[in-house]
Scaffold this active site. Structure first.
Site, PDB file in Angstrom:
ATOM      1  N   SER A  35     -47.837 -12.761  -7.460  1.00  0.00           N
ATOM      2  CA  SER A  35     -49.221 -12.303  -7.385  1.00  0.00           C
ATOM      3  C   SER A  35     -49.619 -11.408  -8.544  1.00  0.00           C
ATOM      4  O   SER A  35     -50.778 -11.413  -8.963  1.00  0.00           O
ATOM      5  CB  SER A  35     -49.458 -11.571  -6.058  1.00  0.00           C
ATOM      6  OG  SER A  35     -48.547 -10.496  -5.898  1.00  0.00           O
ATOM      7  N   GLY A  72     -47.434 -14.691  -3.686  1.00  0.00           N
ATOM      8  CA  GLY A  72     -46.461 -14.904  -2.626  1.00  0.00           C
ATOM      9  C   GLY A  72     -45.222 -15.663  -3.045  1.00  0.00           C
ATOM     10  O   GLY A  72     -44.318 -15.866  -2.231  1.00  0.00           O
ATOM     11  N   ASP A 186     -54.667  -2.395  -0.586  1.00  0.00           N
ATOM     12  CA  ASP A 186     -53.467  -2.665   0.212  1.00  0.00           C
ATOM     13  C   ASP A 186     -52.317  -1.711  -0.125  1.00  0.00           C
ATOM     14  O   ASP A 186     -51.274  -1.719   0.533  1.00  0.00           O
ATOM     15  CB  ASP A 186     -53.016  -4.116   0.057  1.00  0.00           C
ATOM     16  CG  ASP A 186     -52.673  -4.499  -1.391  1.00  0.00           C
ATOM     17  OD1 ASP A 186     -52.599  -3.602  -2.252  1.00  0.00           O
ATOM     18  OD2 ASP A 186     -52.503  -5.711  -1.644  1.00  0.00           O
TER      19      ASP A 186
END
Length: 214
Positions: A35, A72, A186
């Site tokens: 990512s 991912g 996040d």
């Protein structure tokens, strides 16, 4: 000169076999990663690959960077796709940035090392220059973290690759209460500002990689 259909198809096939066109004769760098390489959560021009491209241009080592990042992805995923990525893109050099998702999923470091070993073998074929980008292991069992820490230098030495030991060092070195602006919501992925900080750390090694393509 007028070409018949068979001759036209043969020409198209030959052009396709020749591989992707090189932008202004610049060396092509395949950026294989997860990512972070893909630019997760960021505007297209603010991800790692475009910011690194700008860094190299400013450093006098311009290159055509090919974004082969998949959010991912793991070392196993990279092992599966490295061969096709090289055949499709005919890179002059490769940057390998994988392992973070293996760590998050608590994969066995030995198995991840085997995957990275296969990736580097494929990437280094024909003596192609390679930059291996390591990542520090998150908090966890001491032996497990140590095993991950030792992987990067061992692989780089084995394959004669350039090494950046810890891509996230510029963020990890910040006091926790100062990391906010450099991370996305996040708390894991870098913001555009965080990527800028990371690129200043990665850039010199990438510039050295470009120089090796000459």
């Amino acid at each position: 000169m007028t070409l018949n259909r068979r001759e036209m198809l043969a020409m198209v096939a030959a052009l396709a076999a020749a591989g992707p066109a090189r932008a202004q004769g610049l060396p092509r760098l395949l950026c294989l990663g997860d990512s972070l390489t893909a630019g997760y959560g960021l505007p297209r021009d603010q991800g790692l690959v475009p910011q690194l491209s700008q860094y190299l241009q400013a450093a006098g080592q311009p290159a055509q960077l090919i974004n082969a990042g998949i959010s991912g992805d793991t070392t196993y995923g990279g092992r599966v796709r490295i061969g096709l990525s090289i055949r499709r893109n005919a890179p002059d050099a490769v940057i390998v940035e994988l392992g973070g998702n293996d760590m998050l999923r608590k994969f066995d470091p030995l198995k991840s090392e085997q995957n990275l070993d296969a990736i580097l073998s494929e990437a280094r074929a024909g003596d192609r220059p390679v930059l291996l980008v390591g990542i520090h292991a998150p908090a966890g069992q001491a032996d497990w973290r140590l095993a991950w820490t030792q992987i990067w230098a061992r692989l780089a030495n084995r394959h004669g690759a350039l090494l950046l030991q810890d891509l996230y060092a510029p963020l990890a070195d910040l006091p926790p209460d100062q990391r906010g602006p450099f991370l996305q919501g996040d708390g894991v992925h870098p913001s555009a500002l965080g990527v800028q900080r990371i690129v200043q750390h990665l850039g010199p090694a990438a510039a050295q990689l470009v120089a090796q393509t000459a």
